[in-house]
Design an enzyme around this catalytic site. Structure first.
Site, PDB file in Angstrom:
ATOM      1  CB  THR A 144      -0.951   0.004   1.214  1.00 35.24           C
ATOM      2  OG1 THR A 144      -1.685   1.220   1.211  1.00 35.24           O
ATOM      3  CG2 THR A 144      -0.217  -0.125   2.533  1.00 35.24           C
ATOM      4  CG  HIS A 182      -1.762   1.953   6.336  1.00 37.69           C
ATOM      5  ND1 HIS A 182      -2.905   2.456   6.901  1.00 37.69           N
ATOM      6  CD2 HIS A 182      -1.922   2.104   5.003  1.00 37.69           C
ATOM      7  CE1 HIS A 182      -3.727   2.899   5.939  1.00 37.69           C
ATOM      8  NE2 HIS A 182      -3.156   2.696   4.789  1.00 37.69           N
ATOM      9  CE  LYS A 185      -1.723  -4.542   2.546  1.00 35.63           C
ATOM     10  NZ  LYS A 185      -2.013  -5.757   1.792  1.00 35.63           N
TER      11      LYS A 185
HETATM   12  P1  NAD Z   1     -11.294  -7.206   0.448  1.00 34.59           P
HETATM   13  O1  NAD Z   1     -11.505  -7.235   1.913  1.00 34.59           O
HETATM   14  O2  NAD Z   1     -12.431  -6.837  -0.421  1.00 34.59           O
HETATM   15  O3  NAD Z   1     -10.736  -8.632  -0.047  1.00 34.59           O
HETATM   16  C1  NAD Z   1      -9.771  -9.381   0.655  1.00 34.59           C
HETATM   17  C2  NAD Z   1     -10.128 -10.850   0.511  1.00 34.59           C
HETATM   18  O4  NAD Z   1      -9.126 -11.626   1.173  1.00 34.59           O
HETATM   19  C3  NAD Z   1     -11.471 -11.207   1.142  1.00 34.59           C
HETATM   20  O5  NAD Z   1     -12.287 -11.894   0.225  1.00 34.59           O
HETATM   21  C4  NAD Z   1     -11.094 -12.070   2.338  1.00 34.59           C
HETATM   22  O6  NAD Z   1     -12.062 -13.050   2.631  1.00 34.59           O
HETATM   23  C5  NAD Z   1      -9.756 -12.664   1.907  1.00 34.59           C
HETATM   24  N1  NAD Z   1      -8.854 -13.008   3.024  1.00 34.59           N
HETATM   25  C6  NAD Z   1      -8.471 -12.229   4.070  1.00 34.59           C
HETATM   26  N2  NAD Z   1      -7.670 -12.916   4.900  1.00 34.59           N
HETATM   27  C7  NAD Z   1      -7.519 -14.160   4.373  1.00 34.59           C
HETATM   28  C8  NAD Z   1      -6.815 -15.321   4.784  1.00 34.59           C
HETATM   29  N3  NAD Z   1      -6.115 -15.345   5.910  1.00 34.59           N
HETATM   30  N4  NAD Z   1      -6.883 -16.431   4.002  1.00 34.59           N
HETATM   31  C9  NAD Z   1      -7.606 -16.421   2.853  1.00 34.59           C
HETATM   32  N5  NAD Z   1      -8.306 -15.342   2.415  1.00 34.59           N
HETATM   33  C10 NAD Z   1      -8.257 -14.223   3.172  1.00 34.59           C
HETATM   34  O7  NAD Z   1     -10.038  -6.241   0.175  1.00 34.59           O
HETATM   35  P2  NAD Z   1      -9.617  -5.479  -1.174  1.00 34.59           P
HETATM   36  O8  NAD Z   1     -10.115  -4.104  -1.106  1.00 34.59           O
HETATM   37  O9  NAD Z   1      -9.925  -6.316  -2.341  1.00 34.59           O
HETATM   38  O10 NAD Z   1      -8.044  -5.428  -0.975  1.00 34.59           O
HETATM   39  C11 NAD Z   1      -7.244  -6.490  -1.473  1.00 34.59           C
HETATM   40  C12 NAD Z   1      -5.774  -6.196  -1.185  1.00 34.59           C
HETATM   41  O11 NAD Z   1      -5.392  -4.979  -1.819  1.00 34.59           O
HETATM   42  C13 NAD Z   1      -5.461  -6.046   0.299  1.00 34.59           C
HETATM   43  O12 NAD Z   1      -4.224  -6.649   0.587  1.00 34.59           O
HETATM   44  C14 NAD Z   1      -5.350  -4.548   0.473  1.00 34.59           C
HETATM   45  O13 NAD Z   1      -4.478  -4.247   1.519  1.00 34.59           O
HETATM   46  C15 NAD Z   1      -4.824  -4.100  -0.868  1.00 34.59           C
HETATM   47  N6  NAD Z   1      -5.223  -2.717  -1.201  1.00 34.59           N
HETATM   48  C16 NAD Z   1      -6.558  -2.389  -1.327  1.00 34.59           C
HETATM   49  C17 NAD Z   1      -6.910  -1.069  -1.652  1.00 34.59           C
HETATM   50  C18 NAD Z   1      -8.347  -0.612  -1.786  1.00 34.59           C
HETATM   51  O14 NAD Z   1      -8.573   0.590  -1.972  1.00 34.59           O
HETATM   52  N7  NAD Z   1      -9.328  -1.503  -1.719  1.00 34.59           N
HETATM   53  C19 NAD Z   1      -5.893  -0.119  -1.849  1.00 34.59           C
HETATM   54  C20 NAD Z   1      -4.552  -0.502  -1.702  1.00 34.59           C
HETATM   55  C21 NAD Z   1      -4.227  -1.809  -1.382  1.00 34.59           C
HETATM   56  N1  USQ Z   2     -11.184   9.985   4.644  1.00 35.74           N
HETATM   57  C1  USQ Z   2     -12.077  11.034   4.789  1.00 35.74           C
HETATM   58  N2  USQ Z   2     -13.399  10.752   4.818  1.00 35.74           N
HETATM   59  C2  USQ Z   2     -13.895   9.482   4.698  1.00 35.74           C
HETATM   60  C3  USQ Z   2     -12.983   8.415   4.531  1.00 35.74           C
HETATM   61  C4  USQ Z   2     -11.639   8.703   4.526  1.00 35.74           C
HETATM   62  O1  USQ Z   2     -11.673  12.191   4.896  1.00 35.74           O
HETATM   63  O2  USQ Z   2     -15.120   9.315   4.739  1.00 35.74           O
HETATM   64  C5  USQ Z   2      -9.735  10.258   4.585  1.00 35.74           C
HETATM   65  C6  USQ Z   2      -8.911   9.502   5.628  1.00 35.74           C
HETATM   66  O3  USQ Z   2      -8.824  10.224   6.828  1.00 35.74           O
HETATM   67  C7  USQ Z   2      -7.582   9.374   4.908  1.00 35.74           C
HETATM   68  C8  USQ Z   2      -7.956   9.263   3.435  1.00 35.74           C
HETATM   69  O4  USQ Z   2      -9.294   9.769   3.335  1.00 35.74           O
HETATM   70  O5  USQ Z   2      -6.826  10.539   5.060  1.00 35.74           O
HETATM   71  C9  USQ Z   2      -7.943   7.851   2.886  1.00 35.74           C
HETATM   72  O6  USQ Z   2      -8.776   7.040   3.694  1.00 35.74           O
HETATM   73  P1  USQ Z   2      -9.454   5.707   3.088  1.00 35.74           P
HETATM   74  O7  USQ Z   2     -10.335   5.127   4.146  1.00 35.74           O
HETATM   75  O8  USQ Z   2     -10.040   5.992   1.758  1.00 35.74           O
HETATM   76  O9  USQ Z   2      -8.165   4.832   2.804  1.00 35.74           O
HETATM   77  P2  USQ Z   2      -7.160   4.106   3.786  1.00 35.74           P
HETATM   78  O10 USQ Z   2      -7.641   4.022   5.180  1.00 35.74           O
HETATM   79  O11 USQ Z   2      -5.799   4.694   3.587  1.00 35.74           O
HETATM   80  O12 USQ Z   2      -7.180   2.615   3.210  1.00 35.74           O
HETATM   81  C10 USQ Z   2      -7.528   2.308   1.864  1.00 35.74           C
HETATM   82  C11 USQ Z   2      -7.731   0.787   1.804  1.00 35.74           C
HETATM   83  C12 USQ Z   2      -6.406   0.107   2.159  1.00 35.74           C
HETATM   84  C13 USQ Z   2      -5.306   0.635   1.259  1.00 35.74           C
HETATM   85  C14 USQ Z   2      -5.211   2.150   1.284  1.00 35.74           C
HETATM   86  C15 USQ Z   2      -4.287   2.730   0.238  1.00 35.74           C
HETATM   87  O13 USQ Z   2      -8.745   0.398   2.711  1.00 35.74           O
HETATM   88  O14 USQ Z   2      -6.552  -1.290   1.995  1.00 35.74           O
HETATM   89  O15 USQ Z   2      -4.086   0.090   1.667  1.00 35.74           O
HETATM   90  O16 USQ Z   2      -6.508   2.703   0.980  1.00 35.74           O
HETATM   91  S1  USQ Z   2      -3.375   4.126   0.818  1.00 35.74           S
HETATM   92  O17 USQ Z   2      -4.340   5.084   1.369  1.00 35.74           O
HETATM   93  O18 USQ Z   2      -2.651   4.683  -0.296  1.00 35.74           O
HETATM   94  O19 USQ Z   2      -2.506   3.631   1.872  1.00 35.74           O
END
Ligand code: NAD
Ligand code: USQ
Length: 383
Positions: A144, A182, A185
């Site tokens: 991330t 975070h 990660k």
């Molecule tokens: P999500 O919660 O929608 O999906 C994660 C999936 O992993 C789920 O289906 C869950 O059941 C499965 N899982 C969790 N722990 C497990 C385990 N121990 N064994 C097997 N399966 C398991 O999350 P997402 O938004 O799709 O995020 C996926 C990845 O991308 C995460 O690692 C997250 O940190 C990363 N990421 C997401 C975002 C975002 O904005 N959604 C941004 C940056 C990074």
């Molecule tokens: N924020 C608001 N209002 C909201 C939600 C969030 O102001 O209603 C702000 C938060 O305070 C933060 C920023 O928006 O400053 C991002 O928050 P977020 O909830 O959109 O994202 P974050 O908590 O950082 O996590 C999400 C995903 C995570 C991924 C990450 C990427 O859930 O899995 O790792 O985005 S990053 O932000 O680049 O680390």
């Protein structure tokens, strides 16, 4: 090429599994479905009604004639993981299978421990399984952008060259993450880098920004293939939340001053980035880091964009500045590099008005499913 998508029932994983299957890869999904369980525990639901994974996969088979194998189990269970890997014999493992919400990890001690055990142990098991039996397999791991925090200098892609007391070295970029999630990660990144160094494994760490949007070509093919779209205060992310709030006339929830700048990308670019990383693998022993986002925005700016797009559709939208439940800088320098995926051929979808329109239209379509009580943040970093 055979690709195992761990976390393939989730938001990024589902879209990726279908995209890869559609583009000629042999795909299997491994997931323990725990995310559906956490939603139930928190009494929250995705805006979009997602079908059980078996039905989703059946519909994909019926529509396209392509089959995706399914392994239901937990990667913190080494015996299960090892058995699944032997059955499928992947060339690439894409690892999305983690607890990914920062607020979830900050609920209390139990949730912090759960997050770090789930994420760190799962990834460590995977590294051992690869070392034992699949040493040539390429690990594509979701990291991330939040691993870096918000330093007052430019953010490089994984490494920085430093001169100190007349000597020079290229070192891992300093990490200042903002939640126990975070931090998990960062711990993963260290473990993967170490495993590549001592065992010669190959890995790509994709430091992804905040993902927005819901439609990809594949998930839009049929209602049964629809992807999840989270809007609640724990799992909902900024831009997706703002669009859904706009659809039901809830003031947009900007935390604090709104000057928090983050990297963002469209989910259609997430799936393409996966393909680029898979098709151009790391070398044996190499630990690569790519920053995976396409644009930088601050949260206040995003809220204004949603307000403008919504007003053009006839929606009345207010912006609220709530007391920030998190501990984070609300005004800061932020300039991150993101050239490595572009160099491999990524052609970004930019956040245009039309994207906002389609996300807003989507939110309006499913607005009767929204539980307004789940919108405001309930988890505080200070408590
Ligand atoms: P999500 O919660 O929608 O999906 C994660 C999936 O992993 C789920 O289906 C869950 O059941 C499965 N899982 C969790 N722990 C497990 C385990 N121990 N064994 C097997 N399966 C398991 O999350 P997402 O938004 O799709 O995020 C996926 C990845 O991308 C995460 O690692 C997250 O940190 C990363 N990421 C997401 C975002 C975002 O904005 N959604 C941004 C940056 C990074
Ligand atoms: N924020 C608001 N209002 C909201 C939600 C969030 O102001 O209603 C702000 C938060 O305070 C933060 C920023 O928006 O400053 C991002 O928050 P977020 O909830 O959109 O994202 P974050 O908590 O950082 O996590 C999400 C995903 C995570 C991924 C990450 C990427 O859930 O899995 O790792 O985005 S990053 O932000 O680049 O680390």
């Amino acid at each position: 090429m055979r690709v195992l998508v761990i976390g393939g029932d989730g938001y990024c994983g589902w879209a990726t599994a279908l995209y890869l299957s559609n583009h000629g890869y042999e795909v299997a999904i491994l997931d323990n479905l725990v995310r559906r369980h956490w939603d139930a525990q928190l009494c929250v639901e995705t805006l979009t009604p997602i079908a059980p994974i078996q039905q989703r996969l059946q519909r994909w088979r019926d529509l396209t004639g392509k089959s995706i194998d399914l392994f239901v189990g937990d990667i913190t269970d080494y015996a299960f993981l090892s058995k699944a890997l032997h059955q499928f014999e992947p060339d690439t493992i894409v690892h999305f299978g983690e607890q990914r919400s920062a607020p979830f990890s900050m609920i209390d001690r139990d949730h912090a421990v759960l997050t770090q055990v789930n994420n760190v142990v799962g990834t460590l098991n995977l590294l051992y399984a690869m070392k034992e039996d699949f040493p040539d397999c390429h690990l594509v791991k979701l990291g991330t952008m939040g691993e870096y925090g918000t330093p007052n200098i430019d953010i490089e892609e994984g490494y920085i060259t430093i001169e100190h007391n007349g000597r020079k070295d290229t070192l891992p970029y300093p990490k200042q993450p903002g939640s126990f999630y975070h931090l998990s990660k960062v711990h993963d990144s260290h473990n993967i880098q170490f495993a590549c160094k001592i065992w010669g494994l190959r890995a790509t760490d994709l430091n992804q920004g905040v993902v927005y949007g819901v439609l990809t070509e594949e998930t839009g093919m049929d209602e049964m293939l629809i992807n999840r779209l989270d809007y609640d205060g724990v799992f909902g992310t900024a831009l997706n939340r703002f669009c859904i709030q706009a659809a039901v006339g809830h003031p947009l929830t900007v935390y604090g001053k709104g000057g928090q700048t983050r990297g963002f990308l469209d989910i259609r670019d997430t799936v393409r980035c996966m393909e680029l990383a898979i098709a151009n693998p790391a070398e044996p022993g190499q630990f690569r880091v790519f920053n995976q986002f396409t644009e930088l925005f601050n949260i206040g700016e995003l809220a204004t964009k949603v307000q403008q797009a919504g007003m053009a559709m006839g929606l009345k939208i207010e912006i609220d500045h709530l007391e920030n439940p998190r501990v984070e800088l609300e005004e800061h320098y932020f300039n991150a590099k993101n050239t490595k995926l572009l160099d491999l051929g990524l052609q970004p979808h930019y956040l245009s008005d039309s994207l906002l329109d389609s996300l807003l239209n989507f939110a309006v379509k499913y607005q009767t499913r929204i539980d307004k009580n789940q919108i405001l943040p309930k988890v505080s970093w200070r408590r």
